[in-house]
Scaffold this motif. Structure first.
Motif, PDB file in Angstrom:
ATOM      1  N   ALA A 247       0.814  -1.218  -0.073  1.00  0.00           N
ATOM      2  CA  ALA A 247       0.078   0.043  -0.067  1.00  0.00           C
ATOM      3  C   ALA A 247       0.860   1.038  -0.004  1.00  0.00           C
ATOM      4  CB  ALA A 247      -0.907  -0.016   1.118  1.00  0.00           C
ATOM      5  N   GLY A 248       1.938   1.161   0.949  1.00  0.00           N
ATOM      6  CA  GLY A 248       2.937   2.311   0.829  1.00  0.00           C
ATOM      7  C   GLY A 248       3.433   2.817  -0.439  1.00  0.00           C
ATOM      8  N   ALA A 249       3.792   1.516  -1.187  1.00  0.00           N
ATOM      9  CA  ALA A 249       4.416   1.561  -2.591  1.00  0.00           C
ATOM     10  C   ALA A 249       3.441   2.206  -3.420  1.00  0.00           C
ATOM     11  CB  ALA A 249       4.772   0.269  -3.043  1.00  0.00           C
ATOM     12  N   VAL A 250       2.103   2.049  -3.463  1.00  0.00           N
ATOM     13  CA  VAL A 250       1.290   2.437  -4.276  1.00  0.00           C
ATOM     14  C   VAL A 250       1.070   3.973  -4.092  1.00  0.00           C
ATOM     15  CG1 VAL A 250      -1.211   2.507  -5.013  1.00  0.00           C
ATOM     16  CG2 VAL A 250      -0.198   0.432  -4.871  1.00  0.00           C
ATOM     17  N   GLY A 251       0.975   4.538  -2.916  1.00  0.00           N
ATOM     18  CA  GLY A 251       0.806   5.875  -2.280  1.00  0.00           C
ATOM     19  C   GLY A 251       1.953   6.430  -2.668  1.00  0.00           C
ATOM     20  N   THR A 252       3.278   6.141  -2.523  1.00  0.00           N
ATOM     21  CA  THR A 252       4.426   6.803  -2.871  1.00  0.00           C
ATOM     22  C   THR A 252       4.519   6.869  -4.471  1.00  0.00           C
ATOM     23  OG1 THR A 252       5.532   5.617  -0.934  1.00  0.00           O
ATOM     24  CG2 THR A 252       6.919   6.679  -2.640  1.00  0.00           C
ATOM     25  N   ALA A 253       4.110   6.071  -5.260  1.00  0.00           N
ATOM     26  CA  ALA A 253       4.027   6.329  -6.550  1.00  0.00           C
ATOM     27  C   ALA A 253       3.188   7.219  -7.239  1.00  0.00           C
ATOM     28  CB  ALA A 253       3.808   4.657  -7.168  1.00  0.00           C
ATOM     29  N   ALA A 254       1.917   7.145  -6.401  1.00  0.00           N
ATOM     30  CA  ALA A 254       0.895   8.113  -6.806  1.00  0.00           C
ATOM     31  C   ALA A 254       1.354   9.528  -6.605  1.00  0.00           C
ATOM     32  CB  ALA A 254      -0.092   8.020  -6.155  1.00  0.00           C
ATOM     33  N   MET A 255       2.184   9.647  -5.359  1.00  0.00           N
ATOM     34  CA  MET A 255       2.791  11.120  -5.046  1.00  0.00           C
ATOM     35  C   MET A 255       3.474  11.666  -6.074  1.00  0.00           C
ATOM     36  SD  MET A 255       4.402  12.240  -1.317  1.00  0.00           S
ATOM     37  CE  MET A 255       5.641  11.051  -1.341  1.00  0.00           C
ATOM     38  N   ASP A 256       4.621  10.531  -6.416  1.00  0.00           N
ATOM     39  CA  ASP A 256       5.711  10.922  -7.155  1.00  0.00           C
ATOM     40  C   ASP A 256       5.396  11.208  -8.669  1.00  0.00           C
ATOM     41  OD1 ASP A 256       7.258  10.309  -5.030  1.00  0.00           O
ATOM     42  OD2 ASP A 256       8.242   8.583  -5.919  1.00  0.00           O
ATOM     43  N   ALA A 257       4.158  10.514  -9.253  1.00  0.00           N
ATOM     44  CA  ALA A 257       3.586  11.026 -10.387  1.00  0.00           C
ATOM     45  C   ALA A 257       3.085  12.389 -10.245  1.00  0.00           C
ATOM     46  CB  ALA A 257       2.314   9.960 -10.644  1.00  0.00           C
ATOM     47  N   LEU A 258       2.449  12.838  -9.148  1.00  0.00           N
ATOM     48  CA  LEU A 258       2.234  14.369  -8.984  1.00  0.00           C
ATOM     49  C   LEU A 258       3.123  15.192  -9.300  1.00  0.00           C
ATOM     50  CD1 LEU A 258      -0.030  16.449  -8.543  1.00  0.00           C
ATOM     51  CD2 LEU A 258       0.143  15.970  -6.130  1.00  0.00           C
ATOM     52  N   TRP A 259       4.261  14.794  -8.321  1.00  0.00           N
ATOM     53  CA  TRP A 259       5.389  15.779  -8.339  1.00  0.00           C
ATOM     54  C   TRP A 259       6.147  15.886  -9.623  1.00  0.00           C
ATOM     55  CZ3 TRP A 259       5.952  19.264  -4.871  1.00  0.00           C
ATOM     56  CH2 TRP A 259       5.680  19.279  -3.722  1.00  0.00           C
ATOM     57  N   TYR A 260       6.144  14.446 -10.351  1.00  0.00           N
ATOM     58  CA  TYR A 260       6.841  14.618 -11.781  1.00  0.00           C
ATOM     59  C   TYR A 260       6.069  15.472 -12.806  1.00  0.00           C
ATOM     60  CZ  TYR A 260       9.012  13.135 -16.074  1.00  0.00           C
ATOM     61  OH  TYR A 260       9.747  12.887 -17.255  1.00  0.00           O
ATOM     62  N   ARG A 261       4.728  15.390 -12.657  1.00  0.00           N
ATOM     63  CA  ARG A 261       4.049  16.270 -13.390  1.00  0.00           C
ATOM     64  C   ARG A 261       4.127  17.593 -13.223  1.00  0.00           C
ATOM     65  NH1 ARG A 261      -1.181  18.365 -13.189  1.00  0.00           N
ATOM     66  NH2 ARG A 261      -2.355  18.674 -14.966  1.00  0.00           N
ATOM     67  N   ARG A 262       4.374  18.202 -12.163  1.00  0.00           N
ATOM     68  CA  ARG A 262       4.610  19.450 -11.725  1.00  0.00           C
ATOM     69  C   ARG A 262       6.184  19.794 -12.180  1.00  0.00           C
ATOM     70  NH1 ARG A 262       2.474  19.423  -5.503  1.00  0.00           N
ATOM     71  NH2 ARG A 262       0.307  19.602  -5.978  1.00  0.00           N
ATOM     72  N   TYR A 263       7.074  19.069 -12.068  1.00  0.00           N
ATOM     73  CA  TYR A 263       8.277  19.175 -12.561  1.00  0.00           C
ATOM     74  C   TYR A 263       8.391  19.467 -13.968  1.00  0.00           C
ATOM     75  CZ  TYR A 263      12.863  17.405 -14.137  1.00  0.00           C
ATOM     76  OH  TYR A 263      14.255  17.298 -14.920  1.00  0.00           O
ATOM     77  N   ARG A 264       7.563  18.595 -14.878  1.00  0.00           N
ATOM     78  CA  ARG A 264       7.441  18.709 -16.200  1.00  0.00           C
ATOM     79  C   ARG A 264       6.886  20.127 -16.666  1.00  0.00           C
ATOM     80  NH1 ARG A 264       9.337  14.629 -19.499  1.00  0.00           N
ATOM     81  NH2 ARG A 264       8.819  16.122 -21.042  1.00  0.00           N
ATOM     82  N   GLN A 265       5.733  20.603 -15.913  1.00  0.00           N
ATOM     83  CA  GLN A 265       5.095  21.713 -16.138  1.00  0.00           C
ATOM     84  C   GLN A 265       6.072  22.960 -15.851  1.00  0.00           C
ATOM     85  OE1 GLN A 265       1.656  21.112 -13.429  1.00  0.00           O
ATOM     86  NE2 GLN A 265       0.589  20.575 -15.140  1.00  0.00           N
TER      87      GLN A 265
END
Length: 197
Positions: free
Chosen positions: A33-51
């Motif tokens: 569960a922690g891996a899924v949560g961390t991956a979701a958070m990282d996906a958001l941070w990476y989207r912001r990084y690309r923006q």
């Protein structure tokens, strides 16, 4: 001859282990569960990084491959260096990227384990418990990391910075809670297929 469904909660015929997962089992579910949560958070941070005009690929960004020193590293690596220094250990500069990745993921998995363990046997909506988990993780980071000199005190940050960080942690918690619920339901469905003769 009699059959016994392993999925019937409260059935006196069931063993305790069939009704309630062991602590180790809950911890394993928490890691997932922690891996899924961390991956979701990282996906958001990476989207912001690309923006913000970031150009690294997701794998390179996720693994901190461009990080060359601790001075350029994120909070997880800075935390690793601070903790190592308390143990009188000097980490080589080239380990900054690896340390950043390991501490970041270890933190996410650790929160997942804590949540899965504390939530054992308790009913609750993931969309309520998840944001609470994220809020707890967020508040803890702003309570602990300033003590290590990694973060400034929370009041030193502007509202926009805090809101961005909080939203990422809320997504982490929600993702972890939903993942744990799915894992537990899958386990229950699988258990219901077993019969004792």
């Amino acid at each position: 001859m009699r059959t016994l469904s392993a999925s019937l909660p409260g059935d006196p015929m069931l063993t305790h282990s069939a009704r309630s997962p062991s602590l180790l089992s809950r911890a394993a579910r928490g890691v997932a569960a922690g891996a899924v949560g961390t991956a979701a958070m990282d996906a958001l941070w990476y989207r912001r990084y690309r923006q913000d005009a970031g150009r690294e690929s997701f794998p390179s960004w996720e693994l901190s491959l461009s990080t060359r020193s601790y001075d350029d590293a994120g909070a997880p690596a800075q935390t690793a260096r601070k903790l190592a220094s308390l143990a009188h250990i000097t980490l080589p500069e080239e380990s900054a990227g690896l340390a950043n990745t390991l501490v970041h993921w270890a933190t996410g998995l650790g929160w997942g384990v804590a949540y899965a363990t504390l939530a054992a046997g308790r009913r609750g909506a993931p969309l309520v418990q998840g944001p609470l988990l994220g809020l707890c993780a967020w508040l803890t980071s702003y309570a602990v990391l300033p003590l290590l000199g990694v973060y400034n005190p929370i009041w030193k940050y502007d509202a926009a910075t805090l809101a961005k960080d909080l939203s990422a942690h809320l997504l982490f918690g929600t993702g972890a809670a939903l993942a744990l619920r799915l894992i537990d339901r899958t386990r229950a469905r699988r258990a219901s297929t077993w019969r004792w003769s």
